[in-house]
Write a protein that holds these residues in place. Sequence first.
Motif, PDB file in Angstrom:
ATOM      1  N   MET A   1       2.369  20.548  37.411  1.00  0.00           N
ATOM      2  CA  MET A   1       1.160  19.452  36.513  1.00  0.00           C
ATOM      3  C   MET A   1       0.803  18.395  37.557  1.00  0.00           C
ATOM      4  N   SER A   2       0.110  17.329  37.199  1.00  0.00           N
ATOM      5  CA  SER A   2       0.436  16.868  38.733  1.00  0.00           C
ATOM      6  C   SER A   2      -0.302  15.555  37.730  1.00  0.00           C
ATOM      7  N   ILE A   3       0.122  14.448  37.273  1.00  0.00           N
ATOM      8  CA  ILE A   3      -0.008  13.122  36.709  1.00  0.00           C
ATOM      9  C   ILE A   3      -0.003  12.430  37.587  1.00  0.00           C
ATOM     10  N   CYS A  35       6.358  14.239  31.791  1.00  0.00           N
ATOM     11  CA  CYS A  35       5.954  13.818  33.076  1.00  0.00           C
ATOM     12  C   CYS A  35       7.595  12.967  34.004  1.00  0.00           C
ATOM     13  N   THR A  36       8.238  13.730  34.770  1.00  0.00           N
ATOM     14  CA  THR A  36       9.469  13.135  34.999  1.00  0.00           C
ATOM     15  C   THR A  36       9.244  11.396  35.628  1.00  0.00           C
ATOM     16  N   GLY A 166      -2.620  16.353  30.794  1.00  0.00           N
ATOM     17  CA  GLY A 166      -1.088  15.373  31.339  1.00  0.00           C
ATOM     18  C   GLY A 166      -1.126  13.871  31.568  1.00  0.00           C
ATOM     19  N   ASP A 167      -2.508  13.150  31.720  1.00  0.00           N
ATOM     20  CA  ASP A 167      -2.281  11.905  32.070  1.00  0.00           C
ATOM     21  C   ASP A 167      -2.252  11.495  30.781  1.00  0.00           C
ATOM     22  N   VAL A 168      -1.999   9.644  30.919  1.00  0.00           N
ATOM     23  CA  VAL A 168      -2.336   8.810  29.246  1.00  0.00           C
ATOM     24  C   VAL A 168      -3.411   7.734  30.105  1.00  0.00           C
ATOM     25  N   ALA A 169      -3.818   7.525  29.245  1.00  0.00           N
ATOM     26  CA  ALA A 169      -4.772   6.341  29.507  1.00  0.00           C
ATOM     27  C   ALA A 169      -4.570   5.337  28.552  1.00  0.00           C
TER      28      ALA A 169
END
Length: 213
Positions: A1-3, A35-36, A166-169
């Motif tokens: 997963m690329s966040i 998210c690492t 995985g992204d968060v706004a």
Amino acid sequence: MSITHHLDDATLMSFAAGALPSALSAVAAAHVAMCTRCRGEVAALERVGAALLTQLPAVGMERAEPETPSDQRLPPSQQRRDRSAGPMPSATPLARLLPGGLAAVRWRRLGFGIWHHRLPVAGSGTLGLLKVAPGRIVPEHGHGGAELTLVLGGSFHDTTGRYRTGDVADLDETVEHEPVADLGLDCVCLVASETPARFRGLFARLVQPWHGL
Ligand SMILES: [Zn+2]
């Protein structure tokens, strides 16, 4: 997963201190589990907090324990592990919110290619899932406070960028936006708001009063 979109520093600090409202904390926990980078930030902030506590005068501090606050938000099986090392099962916080997974969600259709599922949450604010059909637009809205939107499937874009799984706004009350689901897949998001979003125009008049968005 690329966040590529993360929790901002203020949100991370509040989360690490256990000071976020429950709804926002639920979304932050779900992102941190995926998210690492944010997991490392939280672990570092908790170490700083623990170090500060140990330096406080002992008088009157008998009950103060330099514990890691986010441990309290994790199930026993996940507590006291090294959160900065190794992957954490990404489903843990989400599984607590959605025991049956997304497949078991009973969506309520709001019209305009938008579905919603409200989740119970303690305290003020709202927590829910939003599903938006490809190419559909969530009408322009502002917020009375912070809003966290975590993408669980598909993707969307607005003036602040493109958000994938995985992204968060992490938006505050200064931002008004009109997210658009990208073509291809339904965009499914976990959304928390300090106060209900303020939609404009027809959508607000038709939908918002009955659904508590
Ligand atoms: Zn992150």
